[in-house]
Design a protein around this motif. Sequence first.
Motif, PDB file in Angstrom:
ATOM      1  N   VAL A 115      26.255  -4.963  52.949  1.00 39.03           N
ATOM      2  CA  VAL A 115      26.725  -6.345  52.833  1.00 39.03           C
ATOM      3  C   VAL A 115      27.058  -6.815  54.241  1.00 39.03           C
ATOM      4  N   VAL A 116      26.494  -7.960  54.647  1.00 37.66           N
ATOM      5  CA  VAL A 116      26.773  -8.535  55.955  1.00 37.66           C
ATOM      6  C   VAL A 116      27.380  -9.913  55.748  1.00 37.66           C
ATOM      7  N   SER A 117      28.615 -10.083  56.200  1.00 33.46           N
ATOM      8  CA  SER A 117      29.267 -11.388  56.093  1.00 33.46           C
ATOM      9  C   SER A 117      29.165 -12.121  57.414  1.00 33.46           C
ATOM     10  N   THR A 118      28.673 -13.351  57.362  1.00 35.30           N
ATOM     11  CA  THR A 118      28.517 -14.162  58.569  1.00 35.30           C
ATOM     12  C   THR A 118      29.423 -15.386  58.548  1.00 35.30           C
ATOM     13  N   VAL A 119      30.382 -15.410  57.622  1.00 29.35           N
ATOM     14  CA  VAL A 119      31.259 -16.571  57.461  1.00 29.35           C
ATOM     15  C   VAL A 119      32.689 -16.181  57.827  1.00 29.35           C
ATOM     16  N   PRO A 120      33.576 -17.157  58.073  1.00 36.54           N
ATOM     17  CA  PRO A 120      34.972 -16.821  58.359  1.00 36.54           C
ATOM     18  C   PRO A 120      35.567 -15.964  57.249  1.00 36.54           C
ATOM     19  N   PRO A 121      36.404 -14.979  57.591  1.00 33.53           N
ATOM     20  CA  PRO A 121      36.941 -14.070  56.573  1.00 33.53           C
ATOM     21  C   PRO A 121      37.624 -14.784  55.404  1.00 33.53           C
ATOM     22  N   ALA A 122      38.308 -15.885  55.673  1.00 35.36           N
ATOM     23  CA  ALA A 122      38.997 -16.593  54.607  1.00 35.36           C
ATOM     24  C   ALA A 122      38.045 -17.237  53.615  1.00 35.36           C
ATOM     25  N   SER A 123      36.766 -17.344  53.985  1.00 36.01           N
ATOM     26  CA  SER A 123      35.776 -17.977  53.110  1.00 36.01           C
ATOM     27  C   SER A 123      35.166 -17.006  52.104  1.00 36.01           C
ATOM     28  N   VAL A 124      35.527 -15.726  52.191  1.00 40.26           N
ATOM     29  CA  VAL A 124      34.977 -14.724  51.275  1.00 40.26           C
ATOM     30  C   VAL A 124      35.936 -14.583  50.093  1.00 40.26           C
ATOM     31  N   PRO A 125      35.547 -15.076  48.895  1.00 34.00           N
ATOM     32  CA  PRO A 125      36.487 -15.138  47.778  1.00 34.00           C
ATOM     33  C   PRO A 125      36.291 -14.022  46.751  1.00 34.00           C
ATOM     34  N   ASP A 126      37.227 -13.943  45.813  1.00 28.28           N
ATOM     35  CA  ASP A 126      37.063 -13.154  44.590  1.00 28.28           C
ATOM     36  C   ASP A 126      36.692 -11.706  44.855  1.00 28.28           C
ATOM     37  N   LEU A 127      37.440 -11.071  45.741  1.00 26.69           N
ATOM     38  CA  LEU A 127      37.127  -9.690  46.078  1.00 26.69           C
ATOM     39  C   LEU A 127      37.522  -8.706  44.987  1.00 26.69           C
ATOM     40  N   ASP A 128      38.217  -9.183  43.956  1.00 23.87           N
ATOM     41  CA  ASP A 128      38.500  -8.311  42.809  1.00 23.87           C
ATOM     42  C   ASP A 128      37.209  -7.801  42.188  1.00 23.87           C
ATOM     43  N   GLY A 129      36.142  -8.586  42.312  1.00 16.91           N
ATOM     44  CA  GLY A 129      34.868  -8.195  41.723  1.00 16.91           C
ATOM     45  C   GLY A 129      33.969  -7.416  42.651  1.00 16.91           C
ATOM     46  N   PHE A 130      34.447  -7.079  43.850  1.00 15.73           N
ATOM     47  CA  PHE A 130      33.609  -6.335  44.797  1.00 15.73           C
ATOM     48  C   PHE A 130      33.286  -4.962  44.213  1.00 15.73           C
ATOM     49  N   PRO A 131      32.008  -4.544  44.261  1.00 18.51           N
ATOM     50  CA  PRO A 131      31.615  -3.332  43.525  1.00 18.51           C
ATOM     51  C   PRO A 131      32.086  -2.033  44.173  1.00 18.51           C
ATOM     52  N   VAL A 132      32.305  -1.039  43.340  1.00 14.45           N
ATOM     53  CA  VAL A 132      32.565   0.322  43.816  1.00 14.45           C
ATOM     54  C   VAL A 132      31.243   0.928  44.252  1.00 14.45           C
ATOM     55  N   ALA A 133      31.262   1.672  45.364  1.00 17.61           N
ATOM     56  CA  ALA A 133      30.035   2.311  45.857  1.00 17.61           C
ATOM     57  C   ALA A 133      29.552   3.350  44.855  1.00 17.61           C
ATOM     58  N   THR A 134      28.284   3.245  44.455  1.00 13.18           N
ATOM     59  CA  THR A 134      27.734   4.178  43.463  1.00 13.18           C
ATOM     60  C   THR A 134      26.488   4.890  43.963  1.00 13.18           C
ATOM     61  N   HIS A 135      26.066   4.623  45.199  1.00 11.85           N
ATOM     62  CA  HIS A 135      24.867   5.266  45.730  1.00 11.85           C
ATOM     63  C   HIS A 135      25.057   6.782  45.744  1.00 11.85           C
ATOM     64  N   ARG A 136      24.067   7.490  45.302  1.00 12.75           N
ATOM     65  CA  ARG A 136      24.173   8.944  45.249  1.00 12.75           C
ATOM     66  C   ARG A 136      23.795   9.617  46.569  1.00 12.75           C
ATOM     67  N   ASP A 137      22.878   9.008  47.318  1.00  7.66           N
ATOM     68  CA  ASP A 137      22.373   9.672  48.515  1.00  7.66           C
ATOM     69  C   ASP A 137      23.003   9.170  49.804  1.00  7.66           C
ATOM     70  N   HIS A 138      23.695   8.009  49.775  1.00  6.73           N
ATOM     71  CA  HIS A 138      24.343   7.507  50.973  1.00  6.73           C
ATOM     72  C   HIS A 138      25.398   6.486  50.596  1.00  6.73           C
ATOM     73  N   ARG A 139      26.334   6.289  51.508  1.00  8.08           N
ATOM     74  CA  ARG A 139      27.365   5.276  51.289  1.00  8.08           C
ATOM     75  C   ARG A 139      26.857   3.933  51.794  1.00  8.08           C
ATOM     76  N   PRO A 140      26.970   2.883  51.002  1.00  4.79           N
ATOM     77  CA  PRO A 140      26.591   1.554  51.498  1.00  4.79           C
ATOM     78  C   PRO A 140      27.587   1.092  52.562  1.00  4.79           C
TER      79      PRO A 140
END
Length: 286
Positions: free
Chosen positions: A193-218
């Motif tokens: 995930v690459v954010s290019t906006v001001p930090p305050a503009s990133v909303p609703d982080l309660d829904g941010f996913p848990v990392a589930t990749h088996r072979d590497h960490r996102p």
Amino acid sequence: MLSEGRGVARHCAVWGSPIGHSLSPVLHRAAYAALALHHWSYERREVDEASFADAFAGLDETWVGLSLTMPLKEVALRAATTVTRVAAVTGAANTLVRDADDSSGWTAHNTDVHGLTTALRLAGCTDPTSLLVIGSGATARSAIATLAPGGRVVLMVRHRVRPETLAQAEAAGLTVETVGLGEWAAGAEVDAVVSTVPPASVPDLDGFPVATHRDHRPVVLDAVYGSGETRLQRTARERGWSVAEGTDMLLHQATEQVRLMTGHDAPLGAMSDALRVALRDRRDEP
């Protein structure tokens, strides 16, 4: 790049608006000191889109390089006489370098792509095939350029994706999805995930996913730097993601700028040390 001209003054600077927060002078001045380029200078100047043309026309031949930040990455591209492939593909230039064989000419470069690629790699994301990019401006197009043809990009925007950003992704043969701000489900399986906006503009982080990749960490990369850990970074760490620092992107795009402007390999260690001190001092400010 003009001849180094030992003993001859050479001037570079970073332009943008606002510009007071920029750490580019710290990085470039550290490079000049380490390279013994004692007659080189690097300043910052408040320049917006309306004032760019007059400011650019006023540069004499001692000026050899400009770093461009928002909102100048597109207007700088139009001012160049030569445009590199990466700058043309992304429609954005964060670097202008005076041509060595024609002092009236300037070449537009985009070193943000190098900075992003390196920062992601250092955090464990090498050759990503899928990204969720927050925003769709010039820095977002640089992020898209890190993907190989056939990859997947999810563009998270408030209203609509900028047409030139969508055109770039489609021309690169990428699968493109568009979601609204805070619609994190589409990012559950991306490499980064690459954010290019001001930090305050990133909303609703309660829904941010848990990392589930088996072979590497996102990986999460917040391109905005200098204000400490962002909410996005903190949430990502808590949910098992690796975090690529925006300052790594800044550092490595600057090393490429130093190489292009001076003709010397950038002294990475000296620049990294100077950046670390500057960030520490900024954190300690009352």
